[in-house]
Design a protein around this motif. Structure first.
Motif, PDB file in Angstrom:
ATOM      1  N   CYS A 225      10.135  -9.343 -11.976  1.00 22.24           N
ATOM      2  CA  CYS A 225      10.112  -8.402 -12.150  1.00 22.24           C
ATOM      3  C   CYS A 225       8.420  -8.458 -13.310  1.00 22.24           C
ATOM      4  N   SER A 227       8.420  -8.119 -16.023  1.00 23.28           N
ATOM      5  CA  SER A 227       8.538  -8.167 -17.243  1.00 23.28           C
ATOM      6  C   SER A 227       9.663  -9.758 -17.803  1.00 23.28           C
ATOM      7  N   HIS A 229      12.261 -10.830 -14.932  1.00 26.69           N
ATOM      8  CA  HIS A 229      12.941 -10.730 -15.043  1.00 26.69           C
ATOM      9  C   HIS A 229      13.321 -11.308 -13.966  1.00 26.69           C
ATOM     10  N   CYS A 254      14.799  -5.005  -9.893  1.00 27.03           N
ATOM     11  CA  CYS A 254      15.010  -5.522 -11.436  1.00 27.03           C
ATOM     12  C   CYS A 254      15.998  -4.470 -12.084  1.00 27.03           C
ATOM     13  N   CYS A 257      14.928  -3.304 -16.157  1.00 25.99           N
ATOM     14  CA  CYS A 257      14.023  -2.415 -16.583  1.00 25.99           C
ATOM     15  C   CYS A 257      14.071  -1.248 -16.305  1.00 25.99           C
TER      16      CYS A 257
HETATM   17 ZN   LIG Z   1      12.839  -6.131 -15.024  1.00 28.39          ZN
END
Ligand SMILES: [Zn+2]
Ligand SMILES: [Zn+2]
Length: 269
Positions: A225, A227, A229, A254, A257
Motif C-alpha cells: 500500500c 504506506s 505495508h 491493506c 490503513c
Molecule cells: Zn497500509
C-alpha cells in the motif's frame, strides 16, 4: 524434476519443513457453475445489486468506441466510454471466511471487458465496492444497467453468469510465494532418506477464491500500500474465464490503513 520423486502432499511437507504448517490459511473456493443468479445472490458474472442513486461505472479509455446518442442507430459509432461489466458479487452470508469492513456485507467487483491495447498493463481496470445490502434495498435498485454491446468486448474477459457454491479449504502458498529464507533452506531438507527429493510444494489451490494465497501462475508480484505495508490477498479470479493469455486477476488490500486501500495484479504467459 526427478521422475521418481514422491508426490508431495501438504502433510509430508509439513513434516519435512515444520514452518510450512504455519503458512496454512483458510480459503473459500467459490466453485462457480453456469446458471441464472439473481440480483440478491452471490454470483460470478451475474446481475449486481446496484443502488439507484449511483451511476453505473464506465471505462473511459481513449481507444474505446461506443454507439452514438441514438441507441436505435447501430451504425453510428463514436469514441466514448463503455459500461463496465459485472464480475463478482459476494454477500457476507455466503462467504463466512471473508471479513467485511464495519457496516458492510456486500462486495462487488466490475471491470472493463474491452481490450486495452494502448497499455496492456491496464488489462481490465477493475473497480471494487464494499456495500450494505439493506441500505441499497431501502434506497432502491438501479434496473437500467447499461450493457456493453456484443461484438465490442473481448469475450475472454466476460464470465458466463454463474451461481456460487462456496466451500472452505486449506491453502498454501506457491513455491515462489514462500518467504525467501524458507525457500533458500528448503532444498536440502527435502531430501528423503532414499535420496529422492520431494518436489517443491504445490498445495496452492487454483480457482476463483477468497482469502488464502494467490493462485499465481507466474512469479508472485505482491503490491504494497502507499504506506509501505505488504497487502493481504483478498481474492483471486482465475480459471472460470479465459482472460486471453493471462492466468488470473488477483486482488489485495491493506487492513492496517484507513479506507481499506486495495490494488490488483494479473499475470500473463
Ligand atoms: Zn497500509
Ligand atoms: Zn476499458
Amino acid at each position: 524434476m526427478p521422475g521418481e520423486a514422491p508426490e508431495p502432499t501438504a502433510k509430508s511437507l509439513r513434516t519435512l519443513i515444520p514452518e510450512y504448517a504455519g503458512l496454512a490459511r483458510d480459503t473459500v473456493l467459490l466453485n462457480p457453475e453456469p446458471g441464472d443468479p439473481g440480483v440478491r445472490e452471490s454470483s460470478l458474472g451475474g446481475k449486481l445489486l446496484w443502488p439507484a442513486d449511483e451511476p453505473w461505472p464506465y471505462c473511459a479509455q481513449e481507444d474505446h468506441w461506443t454507439f452514438g446518442s441514438d441507441p436505435s442507430n447501430r451504425t453510428e459509432i463514436v469514441p466514448g466510454a463503455v459500461p463496465m461489466v459485472p464480475i463478482l458479487q459476494l454477500f457476507a452470508r455466503d462467504v463466512p471466511g471473508l471479513e467485511f469492513p464495519e457496516g458492510k456485507d456486500l462486495l462487488q467487483l466490475v471491470w472493463c471487458a474491452l481490450m486495452h491495447e494502448q497499455d496492456p498493463r491496464l488489462l481490465v481496470m477493475p473497480r471494487l465496492y464494499w456495500r450494505n445490502e439493506a441500505e441499497i434495498v431501502a434506497g432502491g435498485l438501479l434496473y437500467e444497467v447499461p450493457e456493453v454491446s456484443e461484438g465490442e468486448y473481448d469475450e475472454d474477459n466476460m464470465p458466463e453468469p454463474s451461481t456460487l457454491s462456496p466451500t472452505t479449504a486449506e491453502d498454501y502458498p506457491r513455491w515462489l510465494d514462500l518467504p525467501k529464507d524458507m525457500r533458500e533452506t528448503w532444498e536440502p531438507r527435502l531430501r528423503l532418506p532414499s535420496g529422492h527429493a520431494v518436489w517443491p510444494p504445490d498445495s496452492n489451490l487454483i480457482g476463483t477464491k477468497v482469502g488464502g494465497w494467490p493462485a499465481w501462475t507466474q512469479p508472485a508480484d505482491r503490491p504494497d500500500c502507499e504506506s509501505g505495508h505488504g497487502m493481504e490477498h483478498l481474492l483471486t479470479i482465475t480459471g472460470d474465464i479465459q482472460l486471453g493469455d493471462c492466468g488470473g486477476v488477483y486482488f489485495f488490500h491493506c487492513r492496517r490503513c484507513p479506507g481499506l486501500p486495495w490494488d490488483w495484479r494479473f499475470d500473463c504467459h
